[in-house]
Design an enzyme around this catalytic site. Structure first.
Site, short mmCIF file in Angstrom:
data_model
loop_
_atom_site.label_atom_id
_atom_site.label_comp_id
_atom_site.label_asym_id
_atom_site.label_seq_id
_atom_site.Cartn_x
_atom_site.Cartn_y
_atom_site.Cartn_z
N TRP A 165 0.95 -0.97 0.14
CA TRP A 165 0.53 -0.46 -0.03
C TRP A 165 1.09 1.17 0.33
CZ3 TRP A 165 1.85 2.78 3.80
CH2 TRP A 165 2.53 2.19 5.24
N ASN A 166 2.15 1.17 0.45
CA ASN A 166 2.86 2.25 0.92
C ASN A 166 3.45 2.92 -1.09
OD1 ASN A 166 5.00 0.83 -0.31
ND2 ASN A 166 6.34 1.55 1.62
N ARG A 174 6.61 -1.05 -11.85
CA ARG A 174 8.56 -1.36 -11.59
C ARG A 174 7.89 -3.13 -11.94
NH1 ARG A 174 11.86 0.42 -6.47
NH2 ARG A 174 10.66 -1.72 -5.11
N LYS A 189 -2.24 -8.32 -8.22
CA LYS A 189 -3.34 -8.22 -6.95
C LYS A 189 -3.03 -7.32 -6.11
CE LYS A 189 -2.62 -9.66 -3.19
NZ LYS A 189 -3.15 -8.43 -1.78
N ALA A 191 -2.27 -4.13 -2.66
CA ALA A 191 -3.03 -4.39 -1.18
C ALA A 191 -4.49 -4.16 -1.14
CB ALA A 191 -2.12 -3.18 -0.43
N SER A 244 6.21 -7.47 3.35
CA SER A 244 6.82 -6.81 4.48
C SER A 244 7.80 -8.56 4.35
CB SER A 244 5.86 -7.27 5.70
OG SER A 244 4.73 -8.50 5.23
N GLU A 265 11.01 -8.51 -2.82
CA GLU A 265 11.44 -6.83 -2.89
C GLU A 265 10.68 -6.77 -1.07
OE1 GLU A 265 13.12 -4.86 -4.35
OE2 GLU A 265 13.81 -5.56 -5.49
N LEU A 266 11.30 -6.71 0.39
CA LEU A 266 10.69 -7.23 0.93
C LEU A 266 11.89 -5.95 1.88
CD1 LEU A 266 11.90 -10.73 1.66
CD2 LEU A 266 10.25 -9.95 0.36
N CYS A 299 10.08 1.52 2.17
CA CYS A 299 11.30 0.50 2.86
C CYS A 299 12.62 0.94 2.48
CB CYS A 299 11.24 -0.63 1.86
SG CYS A 299 11.04 0.27 0.38
N GLU A 396 11.42 -1.98 11.44
CA GLU A 396 11.07 -1.23 10.68
C GLU A 396 10.43 -0.58 11.19
OE1 GLU A 396 9.20 -2.99 7.12
OE2 GLU A 396 10.53 -1.46 5.89
N SER A 456 15.97 6.24 -5.01
CA SER A 456 15.20 5.76 -6.41
C SER A 456 15.44 5.94 -7.62
CB SER A 456 13.57 5.86 -5.46
OG SER A 456 13.44 5.09 -4.97
P1 NAP Z 1 2.18 -6.71 3.80
O1 NAP Z 1 1.63 -7.06 4.63
O2 NAP Z 1 3.05 -7.75 3.72
O3 NAP Z 1 1.79 -6.87 2.43
C1 NAP Z 1 2.19 -6.79 1.10
C2 NAP Z 1 1.19 -6.92 -0.59
O4 NAP Z 1 0.95 -9.06 0.36
C3 NAP Z 1 -0.51 -6.59 0.06
O5 NAP Z 1 -0.66 -6.92 -1.46
C4 NAP Z 1 -0.90 -7.90 0.48
O6 NAP Z 1 -2.46 -7.97 0.08
C5 NAP Z 1 -0.83 -9.28 0.67
N1 NAP Z 1 -0.22 -10.16 0.97
C6 NAP Z 1 -0.41 -10.19 2.60
N2 NAP Z 1 -0.58 -11.48 3.22
C7 NAP Z 1 -0.23 -12.76 1.83
C8 NAP Z 1 -0.71 -13.80 1.81
N3 NAP Z 1 -0.26 -14.75 2.90
N4 NAP Z 1 -0.72 -14.25 0.14
C9 NAP Z 1 -0.77 -12.92 -0.74
N5 NAP Z 1 -1.03 -12.08 -0.59
C10 NAP Z 1 -0.90 -11.40 0.56
O7 NAP Z 1 3.08 -5.49 3.49
P2 NAP Z 1 2.58 -3.75 4.08
O8 NAP Z 1 2.49 -3.27 4.73
O9 NAP Z 1 0.87 -3.55 2.45
O10 NAP Z 1 3.47 -3.25 2.62
C11 NAP Z 1 4.70 -3.00 4.09
C12 NAP Z 1 5.90 -3.57 3.32
O11 NAP Z 1 6.31 -3.61 2.77
C13 NAP Z 1 7.17 -3.04 4.14
O12 NAP Z 1 7.87 -4.21 5.31
C14 NAP Z 1 7.60 -1.98 3.43
O13 NAP Z 1 9.56 -2.10 3.63
C15 NAP Z 1 8.22 -2.90 2.25
N6 NAP Z 1 8.02 -2.37 1.42
C16 NAP Z 1 9.55 -3.15 0.13
C17 NAP Z 1 10.18 -2.00 -1.17
C18 NAP Z 1 10.88 -3.35 -1.21
O14 NAP Z 1 10.96 -2.74 -2.43
N7 NAP Z 1 11.92 -3.96 -1.38
C19 NAP Z 1 9.03 -0.89 -1.50
C20 NAP Z 1 8.19 -1.20 -0.87
C21 NAP Z 1 7.22 -1.61 0.15
P3 NAP Z 1 -2.94 -7.79 2.00
O15 NAP Z 1 -3.30 -6.08 3.24
O16 NAP Z 1 -4.65 -6.81 1.03
O17 NAP Z 1 -3.67 -8.68 2.36
#
Ligand code: NAP
Length: 492
Positions: A165-166, A174, A189, A191, A244, A265-266, A299, A396, A456
């Site tokens: 979502w961020n 990308r 899919k 968020a 995450s 990309e975590l 991130c 984080e 970026s």
């Molecule tokens: P998240 O909770 O891991 O969710 C990311 C995506 O995965 C959302 O679309 C979420 O959908 C989906 N998801 C969650 N559980 C799932 C499952 N069991 N099966 C399939 N899909 C699932 O992360 P977030 O809170 O949205 O984003 C923040 C995190 O992203 C931070 O840790 C940040 O550092 C990381 N991030 C990393 C980068 C990078 O390039 N390294 C860039 C941006 C963000 P729902 O939320 O709808 O469940």
């Protein structure tokens, strides 16, 4: 759904213009049973819109459509694939104001930052429109002189793309950009908290001439249930995930069943190092950018500041002065620089981390508390004298909080920077070129910002090591994540 709190005609128009259904095989359709999910405005905590809430059967239909379109899409001329992306790039740029407003409404960041993300997102389409015609192979004489070797690249096949979502649009472009350029079909899919930007993007790609079934989009409130069967389906050939580390690890386990190709990309925990020979003005300016971009919900956000002892006090004071002067409010309001956090859970997490650090002896130079009233606001905060055992140095933060700790020498700075399981990005401020390179090479991260607070760039390989994942997005490397290498041995 209760009444929405849109404050202007303009806001209503951009929200109303977004398709709210699932895109499957080129047609927009309701979710099974007509189910919907609400999207909230984080600045007020009230619903903004409802979108389709896909069931596992809907998600499977999306994969069916991607599989059905794969062969003809792979055969589509690379020049035309590139031109679709180019047209989409032009449309995003032309409509950047309305797309930025939409993003601010669902995600909360100030309009100027949404505009910057929309531009950044569009750049991936421009970059990969150029890469589509540069997918190269090679022809060589075998070392024994008898045979010939032909090496060619082919699209991986149907991809599953999951985004956070961020950065609701850029994390999509990308992945979608290189997938389209390489000739892969996909199920996307976004968020559930921020689906509107991706829905708008899908419509733009459709209008740009992307054939039916190449991009299928599902929005769902049960991501695990909807995506699990697709990850386990042998027709899916690749999963690219941004999110995450915790969820990434789970998806890797699921993907191992069919040895799915993965890009991950975590999360991050970026150290920001300031040496005593740094230009302190530049370091403070870089710190504001690295910390406050996206309200700290990035991130790449500087998560902890390690500053040389002799300048740590002055650095904390100056950073506190800048952060304390930032205007907090709804991202649509004039002059606002800090919007709300995404939800109550995220704000609670930030508050707990600050309470923990203060309990262990850190001092709040500015901020240190949530803002009263509606919405999920947290005041910009600088914490000085943060002890090594404070939780926010390890986790984080994902919020507008800057912990500052001091170091004695270069070796201690590098050791502190690397003392984390994450390895996405680090920032280094120094005027000594030898130190700059020495430290950059010693840092265990995929990226380094040298005397700058942002890395970026669509033309550069973005990605991490250690628990920040693997794979690269953008740059010359980005398209390789969507290509297989085939070697054909030729007998003369
Ligand atoms: P998240 O909770 O891991 O969710 C990311 C995506 O995965 C959302 O679309 C979420 O959908 C989906 N998801 C969650 N559980 C799932 C499952 N069991 N099966 C399939 N899909 C699932 O992360 P977030 O809170 O949205 O984003 C923040 C995190 O992203 C931070 O840790 C940040 O550092 C990381 N991030 C990393 C980068 C990078 O390039 N390294 C860039 C941006 C963000 P729902 O939320 O709808 O469940």
């Amino acid at each position: 759904m209760t009444a929405t709190q849109l404050t202007s005609e303009n806001e209503r128009t951009v929200v109303d213009a977004v398709p709210k259904q699932l895109l499957i095989g080129g047609s927009w359709r309701d979710a099974e049973g007509g189910r919907t999910l609400d999207v909230e405005d984080p600045s007020t905590g009230t619903p903004l819109a409802s979108v389709a809430d896909a069931s596992p059967a809907d998600a499977m239909r999306a994969l069916d459509a991607a599989v059905a379109a794969q062969a003809s899409w792979a055969a589509h001329p690379p020049r035309e694939r590139g031109e679709i992306l180019r047209r989409a790039f032009e449309q995003i740029v032309a409509r950047s104001d309305e797309l930025a407003l939409l993003m601010t409404l669902e995600m909360g960041k100030p309009l100027s930052e949404s505009k910057a993300e929309v531009t950044y997102a569009a750049e991936f389409f421009r970059w990969f429109s150029e890469e589509a015609v540069r997918i190269e192979g090679r022809f060589a004489v075998a070392p024994n002189g008898a045979g010939r070797m032909l090496v060619t690249k082919q699209p991986v096949g149907p991809c599953l793309l999951i985004t956070p979502w961020n950065f609701p649009m850029a994390m999509g472009t990308r992945k979608i950009g290189p997938a389209v350029a390489a000739g892969c079909t996909m199920v996307v899919k976004p968020a559930s908290q921020t689906p509107l930007s991706m829905l708008a993007l899908a419509r733009i790609l459709e209008d740009s001439g992307l054939p039916d079934g190449v991009l299928n989009l599902i929005t769902t409130s049960s991501s695990g249930k909807a995506m699990g069967p697709l990850i386990a389906d042998r027709r899916a050939r690749k999963l690219s995930f941004t999110g995450s580390t915790e969820v990434g690890r789970k998806l890797m386990e699921q993907g191992s069943q069919q040895l799915l190709r993965l890009s991950m990309e975590l999360g991050g925990n970026a150290p920001f190092l300031v040496f005593d020979d740094a230009d302190l003005d530049a370091a403070v300016e870089g710190a504001v950018l690295a910390k406050m971009r996206n309200i700290g919900e990035a991130c790449t956000a500087a998560n902890r500041f390690h500053v040389a002892g002799p300048v740590a006090g002055e650095f904390s004071e100056r950073l506190a002065e800048k952060l304390g002067a930032m205007k907090v409010g709804r991202g649509t309001e004039d002059g606002v620089q800090v919007g709300p956090l995404i939800d109550a859970t995220q704000r609670g997490k930030v508050a707990d981390l600050v309470t923990d650090a203060i309990g262990r002896g850190a001092k709040a130079v500015v901020g240190g508390q949530a803002r009263e009233g509606a919405g999920y606001f947290y005041n910009p905060t600088v914490l000085a004298d943060v002890p090594g055992d404070a939780k926010l140095l390890k986790e984080e933060i994902f919020g507008p909080v800057a912990p500052v700790a001091s170091f004695d020498d270069e070796a201690a700075a590098i050791a502190a920077a690397n003392d984390t399981e994450y390895g996405l990005v680090a920032y280094v401020f120094t005027r000594d070129i030898k130190r700059a390179l020495r430290v950059s090479e010693a840092l265990e991260t995929g990226m380094v910002g040298l005397n700058q607070g942002i890395v970026s760039n669509a033309a550069a390989p973005f990605g991490g090591i250690k628990h920040s994942g693997f794979g690269r997005e953008g740059g010359r490397e980005g398209i390789n994540e969507y290509l297989e290498t085939k070697y054909i041995a030729i007998n003369l």
